[in-house]
Design a protein around this motif. Sequence first.
Motif, PDB file in Angstrom:
ATOM      1  N   GLY A   1       0.808  -1.029   0.112  1.00  0.00           N
ATOM      2  CA  GLY A   1       0.138  -0.025  -0.023  1.00  0.00           C
ATOM      3  C   GLY A   1       0.883   1.097  -0.043  1.00  0.00           C
TER       4      GLY A   1
ATOM      5  N   CYS B   1       1.287   1.512  -3.809  1.00  0.00           N
ATOM      6  CA  CYS B   1       0.068   1.285  -4.836  1.00  0.00           C
ATOM      7  C   CYS B   1      -1.003   2.079  -4.097  1.00  0.00           C
TER       8      CYS B   1
ATOM      9  N   GLY C   1      -4.442  -1.024   0.958  1.00  0.00           N
ATOM     10  CA  GLY C   1      -3.704  -0.231  -0.070  1.00  0.00           C
ATOM     11  C   GLY C   1      -4.209   1.122  -0.463  1.00  0.00           C
TER      12      GLY C   1
ATOM     13  N   PHE D   1      -3.222   3.413   3.460  1.00  0.00           N
ATOM     14  CA  PHE D   1      -1.787   3.860   3.483  1.00  0.00           C
ATOM     15  C   PHE D   1      -1.603   4.812   2.111  1.00  0.00           C
TER      16      PHE D   1
ATOM     17  N   PRO E   1       0.291   6.433  -0.792  1.00  0.00           N
ATOM     18  CA  PRO E   1      -0.790   7.078  -1.805  1.00  0.00           C
ATOM     19  C   PRO E   1      -2.121   6.452  -1.859  1.00  0.00           C
TER      20      PRO E   1
HETATM   21 NA    NA Z   1      -1.574   3.250  -0.955  1.00  0.00          NA
END
Ligand code: NA
Lengths: 321, 166, 435
Positions: free
Chosen positions: C111, C114, C153, C156, C158
């Motif tokens: 995360g 991604c 994902g 966290f 971005p």
């Molecule tokens: Na993320």
Amino acid sequence: QGADKPVTLRLAHFFPATHPAETELVQGLAKALDEATKGRLKIVSYPGQTLLAAPEIYDGVVTGIADIGLSCFSYTRGRFPLLEVFELPGITYENSKAASRVAWDGIKALAPAEVSDTKLLMVLATGPGDLFTKVAVRTLEDLKGLEVRATGLSAKTLAALGAIPVAMPQSEAYEALSRGLVKGNLSPIEVLQGWKHAEVTDYLTLTPFLYNTLFFVTMSKSVWEGLPVDLQAAIEDVSERIFLDVAMGLWDEQNEAALTYAVETTGQQVITLSEEESARWNALVTPIQEEYLADMERKDLPGAEALQLAKELSEKYNAMY
Amino acid sequence: MTPLLKQAEKLVLAACKLFDAVAGLCLLAVMFLVTANIMLRAIWKSPILGTYEFVGFLTSLAVGMSIAHCALKNGHIAVGFLVARFSSRVRASIDAMTNSVATVFFGFCVWQMLIYARSFSVSGEVGLTTKIPFYPFVYGMAASLGLLCLVLFLRTIEMLRQAVRE
Amino acid sequence: MSPAMVGLFGVALFFLLLLFRMPIAYAMALSGFLGFSWLVSPEAAFRVVSKDLYTTFSSYSLSVIPMFILMGFLAFYSGIGARLFTFAYRLVGHYPGGLAIATQATCALFGAVCGSNTATAATIGAIAIPEMKKYRYADTLSTASVAAGGALGVLFPPSVIFIVYGMSTEQSIGKLFLAGIIPGFLLMFAYMVTIFLLSSRNPDMGPTGPIFSWRQRIATLKGGIWEVCAVFSLSLGGLFAGWFTPTEAGAVGAAGVFFLTLFQGKLRWEGLKRSLMDSTRTTAMIMLLVAGAVIFGRFMAVSRIPFELATWAGNLPLPPFVVMAVILLIYLVLGFFIDALALVLLTIPIFYPVVVDVLGYDPIWFGVIMVMVVAMGVITPPVGMNVYIIKGIATDVPLETIFRGIWPFLAALIICIAMLIAFPGLVTMLPALIG
Ligand code: NA
Ligand code: NA
């Protein structure tokens, strides 16, 4: 027949529901139309791309997905070739009032074939776009080799000035600025507050001759033709009034608020280019105007006439507002 | 099975594989293009200006051209718990029905996608920065949906035969 | 018939098509199309379908999904994933559900590079699910835990949803990113505890393995863990150093694994071919689902159902936290049918002013709550995007099995949301630090 049953029209646009384009312009238009027609004409707004994605709005109005649409001409490059004249660099717009009047008066005078498949209600403009950057840009030399976010025509403008245009959606620009992937953005000042770019840039170079973006509010031709004459008159009347009272100054209002926010809250430093410096910048972007003229000639469109008109009107309205 | 149908199935299968291979190459192309652009931008300060648009075009090809092959491999997932309870004959009839409905729907979609592509070539719409026309990619999408339609059509016939035979 | 009634009929039709085993993506597109035809016109509905198919498939922002999927399959076919899991197995395999717990940590780590729920579930799923199967983990646990873990994902930074939320409410994206971190850890621990409890009660779920010595554990490190660390550090480091954007990170990750395995001779022609074929199949499946959901979302928009529900909730004469609970319940129910991202886009315009201006909740806090709500929407049946994606990867596991495994994770998620409502400081603490 059906004179008492209200006509309901779907209006599609891409601005967030909290944006003044929705709260002041669209809702203002809806309310004024409701009042002027005594409730016979209702507008239901679909903000935030809920009905149509931003680049699809014009075509969505043509094909009847929405009855009215509000979006940018420049999202569909190539579809409105003549109208690019109002976004060319090298013409100064002091504010959005002037830029909007130039565009709307100009379009009425030119009556371009490219927008004849819908009924245009009004055209408004952002007015000047400025450079907000992480390093101070005072001269062309400062701009040389600097990565700046831009798409479309702005990318060409920045390349002509020696900057490195990097294309990405406005939604990614904040991250890219904060990490230093790009060092600046060329946009209306509104973006400093609306998209919080003031948090990630420190300088603001005023460049009122580099940028302008046009928005249209347009209506489906078949819906327009199906309306009784008195409703048509009411729509034309109200649109013109909303244009003068709300639309043409909409970006000025936001730009002013954003400038105050950026300077007072985040300490943005404002840079004004000297006259000689501005002249150097202008000289570098003039070839883009010439390219436009050549392109229009190829397409057999009255480009020279349009450019002349844009220049005359901008002088007139810059002096007025 | 009639030889004609068998021939048709072979042809459609080959077309699906070909389209899927092109789609895979498009994926690799996106990967190389984006990384090349990053390196050119970071090291030589000269990014590939049209990356943003090319990625969109290539992704549309990668997705579109693999749809038919995905359908062939039953990759588009469905909820099977109710149908699984029926006899194989009823199952085949139900599948024949849903597949024929899908065939008709996507058949209309192909037709409309062609109209949409034509409207792009007429209006002269082009990529924001590179000014590359994008109607060819919309035609590509129409072709991809057309192949999907063929897959669904053959599946319908196969299911009908099963329903009748068993 | 009122538009809302047509909307309900459309939902019913969608269910009927599902029951008749029509692929979910087709069913969403078809019922969305028919409903839109009814409420607007067939011509307009056809154009909506054409537009949304093309626009979704050619979306620059969504291109990150195929790239991360390609990275996942490259890692799987080159054997990197297997080696990573051998290490994890020797390290934590002797705890009940140890591998599934380690997978949650992997989701959280992933995360950090991604920003997409979908891509996280797909990438980690491609690597982790076959491995967990190898160590005889139950399908319900292995598939459902990854489907749920995809939410890490987006919590966290971005994060795509924070960007969308920040855009449509004009909130600071930087603050939203910070706000997601503590809830991210909270949710990760909640999922880990869930897995531990499930596997302790039922040893067949996540069977315990032998205890390995530290020598044996370290021995697997030589097998290529450093490669994974190299690719990961490159992606994360490059992201932080500003070499590339979160959207570009997908291609960087895929290229990283590609070249690494190529130079080590671990990626053969056959492996590359299979990676590509699996990637195109999974991509086609996901993107057609997304397009179907967008088309169905357009129909929902013209049916006005979400707008009417929101207006009704906003006008309830009840204390703020009760109204908030009602709003969350509406999201839970709408999330059953509408894709999560479409749901956020559709309802923020109306719920945001209610929650922030009328009820007086913190806008950043509500952003995190939105992400949690989306996390619910993507795992609840019948329209649960992450579950579909996992199904597309673990083709031999029935969809019903995955949904059956979801319930404990949904419960953990709801407990987390309740905690964030009870202790808003968990969300607002970090963003307050930057003023
Ligand atoms: Na993320
Ligand atoms: Na759901």
